[in-house]
Every structure is written in C-alpha cells, then in structure tokens.
Design a protein around this motif. Structure first.
Motif, PDB file in Angstrom:
ATOM      1  N   MET A   1     -74.546 -47.914  43.218  1.00  0.00           N
ATOM      2  CA  MET A   1     -75.266 -48.716  42.258  1.00  0.00           C
ATOM      3  C   MET A   1     -76.764 -48.537  42.451  1.00  0.00           C
ATOM      4  O   MET A   1     -77.216 -48.115  43.507  1.00  0.00           O
ATOM      5  N   PHE A   2     -77.489 -48.899  41.417  1.00  0.00           N
ATOM      6  CA  PHE A   2     -78.931 -48.736  41.385  1.00  0.00           C
ATOM      7  C   PHE A   2     -79.565 -50.025  40.875  1.00  0.00           C
ATOM      8  O   PHE A   2     -79.081 -50.607  39.899  1.00  0.00           O
ATOM      9  N   ALA A   3     -80.621 -50.485  41.526  1.00  0.00           N
ATOM     10  CA  ALA A   3     -81.317 -51.705  41.113  1.00  0.00           C
ATOM     11  C   ALA A   3     -82.758 -51.392  40.750  1.00  0.00           C
ATOM     12  O   ALA A   3     -83.397 -50.524  41.356  1.00  0.00           O
ATOM     13  N   ASN A   4     -83.242 -52.096  39.754  1.00  0.00           N
ATOM     14  CA  ASN A   4     -84.630 -52.002  39.330  1.00  0.00           C
ATOM     15  C   ASN A   4     -85.127 -53.433  39.173  1.00  0.00           C
ATOM     16  O   ASN A   4     -84.624 -54.180  38.336  1.00  0.00           O
ATOM     17  N   ILE A   5     -86.086 -53.815  39.998  1.00  0.00           N
ATOM     18  CA  ILE A   5     -86.637 -55.169  39.974  1.00  0.00           C
ATOM     19  C   ILE A   5     -88.118 -55.038  39.666  1.00  0.00           C
ATOM     20  O   ILE A   5     -88.841 -54.328  40.379  1.00  0.00           O
ATOM     21  N   GLY A   6     -88.572 -55.685  38.598  1.00  0.00           N
ATOM     22  CA  GLY A   6     -89.966 -55.508  38.239  1.00  0.00           C
ATOM     23  C   GLY A   6     -90.589 -56.703  37.560  1.00  0.00           C
ATOM     24  O   GLY A   6     -89.926 -57.711  37.296  1.00  0.00           O
ATOM     25  N   HIS A   7     -91.879 -56.567  37.297  1.00  0.00           N
ATOM     26  CA  HIS A   7     -92.598 -57.589  36.558  1.00  0.00           C
ATOM     27  C   HIS A   7     -93.540 -56.918  35.561  1.00  0.00           C
ATOM     28  O   HIS A   7     -94.066 -55.829  35.818  1.00  0.00           O
ATOM     29  N   LEU A   8     -93.691 -57.574  34.423  1.00  0.00           N
ATOM     30  CA  LEU A   8     -94.523 -57.073  33.332  1.00  0.00           C
ATOM     31  C   LEU A   8     -95.553 -58.133  32.984  1.00  0.00           C
ATOM     32  O   LEU A   8     -95.200 -59.276  32.697  1.00  0.00           O
ATOM     33  N   GLY A   9     -96.812 -57.749  32.983  1.00  0.00           N
ATOM     34  CA  GLY A   9     -97.862 -58.661  32.552  1.00  0.00           C
ATOM     35  C   GLY A   9     -97.957 -58.655  31.043  1.00  0.00           C
ATOM     36  O   GLY A   9     -97.847 -57.598  30.405  1.00  0.00           O
ATOM     37  N   THR A  10     -98.140 -59.827  30.462  1.00  0.00           N
ATOM     38  CA  THR A  10     -98.299 -59.915  29.011  1.00  0.00           C
ATOM     39  C   THR A  10     -99.714 -60.360  28.674  1.00  0.00           C
ATOM     40  O   THR A  10    -100.432 -60.915  29.508  1.00  0.00           O
ATOM     41  N   THR A  48     -96.581 -63.510  32.935  1.00  0.00           N
ATOM     42  CA  THR A  48     -95.764 -62.509  33.620  1.00  0.00           C
ATOM     43  C   THR A  48     -94.290 -62.748  33.305  1.00  0.00           C
ATOM     44  O   THR A  48     -93.832 -63.878  33.259  1.00  0.00           O
ATOM     45  N   VAL A  49     -93.576 -61.651  33.084  1.00  0.00           N
ATOM     46  CA  VAL A  49     -92.135 -61.679  32.870  1.00  0.00           C
ATOM     47  C   VAL A  49     -91.494 -60.839  33.976  1.00  0.00           C
ATOM     48  O   VAL A  49     -91.963 -59.738  34.275  1.00  0.00           O
ATOM     49  N   TYR A  50     -90.450 -61.362  34.576  1.00  0.00           N
ATOM     50  CA  TYR A  50     -89.722 -60.672  35.644  1.00  0.00           C
ATOM     51  C   TYR A  50     -88.399 -60.158  35.104  1.00  0.00           C
ATOM     52  O   TYR A  50     -87.751 -60.830  34.300  1.00  0.00           O
ATOM     53  N   VAL A  51     -88.000 -58.982  35.557  1.00  0.00           N
ATOM     54  CA  VAL A  51     -86.737 -58.397  35.115  1.00  0.00           C
ATOM     55  C   VAL A  51     -85.995 -57.858  36.336  1.00  0.00           C
ATOM     56  O   VAL A  51     -86.571 -57.143  37.156  1.00  0.00           O
ATOM     57  N   ALA A  52     -84.716 -58.232  36.454  1.00  0.00           N
ATOM     58  CA  ALA A  52     -83.840 -57.711  37.499  1.00  0.00           C
ATOM     59  C   ALA A  52     -82.706 -56.966  36.812  1.00  0.00           C
ATOM     60  O   ALA A  52     -81.997 -57.538  35.980  1.00  0.00           O
ATOM     61  N   GLU A  53     -82.569 -55.688  37.135  1.00  0.00           N
ATOM     62  CA  GLU A  53     -81.537 -54.845  36.521  1.00  0.00           C
ATOM     63  C   GLU A  53     -80.634 -54.273  37.605  1.00  0.00           C
ATOM     64  O   GLU A  53     -81.112 -53.868  38.659  1.00  0.00           O
ATOM     65  N   LEU A  54     -79.352 -54.212  37.315  1.00  0.00           N
ATOM     66  CA  LEU A  54     -78.387 -53.569  38.196  1.00  0.00           C
ATOM     67  C   LEU A  54     -77.578 -52.608  37.342  1.00  0.00           C
ATOM     68  O   LEU A  54     -77.034 -53.003  36.298  1.00  0.00           O
ATOM     69  N   TRP A  55     -77.518 -51.372  37.774  1.00  0.00           N
ATOM     70  CA  TRP A  55     -76.880 -50.292  37.020  1.00  0.00           C
ATOM     71  C   TRP A  55     -75.794 -49.620  37.860  1.00  0.00           C
ATOM     72  O   TRP A  55     -75.864 -49.638  39.080  1.00  0.00           O
ATOM     73  N   ALA A  60     -77.446 -43.663  34.916  1.00  0.00           N
ATOM     74  CA  ALA A  60     -77.161 -44.573  33.796  1.00  0.00           C
ATOM     75  C   ALA A  60     -78.444 -45.254  33.338  1.00  0.00           C
ATOM     76  O   ALA A  60     -78.683 -45.410  32.138  1.00  0.00           O
ATOM     77  N   HIS A  61     -79.282 -45.647  34.291  1.00  0.00           N
ATOM     78  CA  HIS A  61     -80.569 -46.254  33.940  1.00  0.00           C
ATOM     79  C   HIS A  61     -81.419 -45.269  33.145  1.00  0.00           C
ATOM     80  O   HIS A  61     -81.976 -45.609  32.098  1.00  0.00           O
ATOM     81  N   ARG A  62     -81.521 -44.039  33.625  1.00  0.00           N
ATOM     82  CA  ARG A  62     -82.309 -43.018  32.912  1.00  0.00           C
ATOM     83  C   ARG A  62     -81.747 -42.788  31.512  1.00  0.00           C
ATOM     84  O   ARG A  62     -82.499 -42.665  30.545  1.00  0.00           O
ATOM     85  N   ALA A  63     -80.428 -42.732  31.393  1.00  0.00           N
ATOM     86  CA  ALA A  63     -79.801 -42.498  30.090  1.00  0.00           C
ATOM     87  C   ALA A  63     -80.108 -43.632  29.113  1.00  0.00           C
ATOM     88  O   ALA A  63     -80.256 -43.413  27.906  1.00  0.00           O
ATOM     89  N   SER A  64     -80.236 -44.851  29.636  1.00  0.00           N
ATOM     90  CA  SER A  64     -80.525 -45.984  28.751  1.00  0.00           C
ATOM     91  C   SER A  64     -81.871 -45.830  28.065  1.00  0.00           C
ATOM     92  O   SER A  64     -82.067 -46.302  26.942  1.00  0.00           O
ATOM     93  N   LEU A  65     -82.798 -45.161  28.711  1.00  0.00           N
ATOM     94  CA  LEU A  65     -84.132 -44.995  28.149  1.00  0.00           C
ATOM     95  C   LEU A  65     -84.156 -44.071  26.940  1.00  0.00           C
ATOM     96  O   LEU A  65     -85.143 -44.035  26.208  1.00  0.00           O
ATOM     97  N   ALA A  66     -83.051 -43.348  26.708  1.00  0.00           N
ATOM     98  CA  ALA A  66     -82.944 -42.477  25.541  1.00  0.00           C
ATOM     99  C   ALA A  66     -82.226 -43.137  24.368  1.00  0.00           C
ATOM    100  O   ALA A  66     -82.156 -42.558  23.279  1.00  0.00           O
ATOM    101  N   LEU A  67     -81.696 -44.346  24.571  1.00  0.00           N
ATOM    102  CA  LEU A  67     -81.021 -45.046  23.479  1.00  0.00           C
ATOM    103  C   LEU A  67     -82.029 -45.419  22.397  1.00  0.00           C
ATOM    104  O   LEU A  67     -83.106 -45.932  22.712  1.00  0.00           O
ATOM    105  N   THR A  88     -89.957 -52.413  42.063  1.00  0.00           N
ATOM    106  CA  THR A  88     -89.345 -51.468  42.991  1.00  0.00           C
ATOM    107  C   THR A  88     -87.960 -51.091  42.483  1.00  0.00           C
ATOM    108  O   THR A  88     -87.327 -51.844  41.752  1.00  0.00           O
ATOM    109  N   ARG A  89     -87.540 -49.927  42.878  1.00  0.00           N
ATOM    110  CA  ARG A  89     -86.206 -49.420  42.542  1.00  0.00           C
ATOM    111  C   ARG A  89     -85.538 -49.030  43.848  1.00  0.00           C
ATOM    112  O   ARG A  89     -86.193 -48.539  44.764  1.00  0.00           O
TER     113      ARG A  89
END
Length: 101
Positions: A1-10, A48-55, A60-67, A88-89
């Motif tokens: 599995m792969f995790a991507n945990i991040g934050h985005l400033g608005t 700030t918005v926080y996002v936690a992703e588990l793939w 699969a994560h990279r492939a999602s960016l092409a949708l 971080t990933r």
C-alpha cells in the motif's frame, strides 16, 4: 500500500470551497485503487486543507492523476490555492488494525 498525507494552503476565505471540491463523490477513485481519501480542516489554520490518502499502490495513485475527473478537479482547484503546500508520501509496511499487514 501507498500513503500520501498532505496539506494545501488556500486563498483567504476559500478553504470551504476547496473542501467541497475535494469531497465530491467519486466512484472512479475507488475503482482505480484508492482505499481512503479523507479531507480535514483545523480552526487553528483557517486557510489550510489536509488530505490523507491510502492507495493499493503508488502506481494506482499515479494512474489516478490521469483520470479526466481528477484533471478537471485539479484545474478547478488551482484558483483556490495560495501555493503553500506540503506533505509526505510513504509505502505502508504494517498496521495493528489489519492481520498480516
């Protein structure tokens, strides 16, 4: 599995708009291998918005960016963002909540 945990400033006052965009239902993400996509906020950081992703995998994560839906969402999100972001990933190696993981 792969995790991507991040934050985005608005931009000021645009946090809720970004949250609404990131929480739109998407069956496509699940179909391509997204196991978890959680969006959060903290009143301590109102722009700030926080996002936690588990793939299932980094691929699969990279492939999602092409949708097409993800490409469109990224384009829609850009005007809401301040440019501040980070995170971080990592490859998941185990969990006390799952057997054999």
């Amino acid at each position: 599995m792969f995790a991507n945990i991040g934050h985005l400033g608005t931009l000021p006052g645009k946090r809720d708009d970004l949250v609404a965009l990131l929480t739109r239902p998407s069956a496509e993400l699940g179909e391509i291998g997204c196991l978890l996509y959680e969006v959060g906020v903290s009143e301590d950081e109102p722009d700030t918005v926080y996002v936690a992703e588990l793939w299932t995998s980094a691929e699969a994560h990279r492939a999602s960016l092409a949708l097409p839906s993800v490409i469109a969402a990224i384009s829609e999100a850009r005007p809401l963002l301040s440019g501040a972001m980070g995170g971080t990933r990592f490859d998941v190696v185990g969990s006390p909540l799952r057997r054999g993981a």
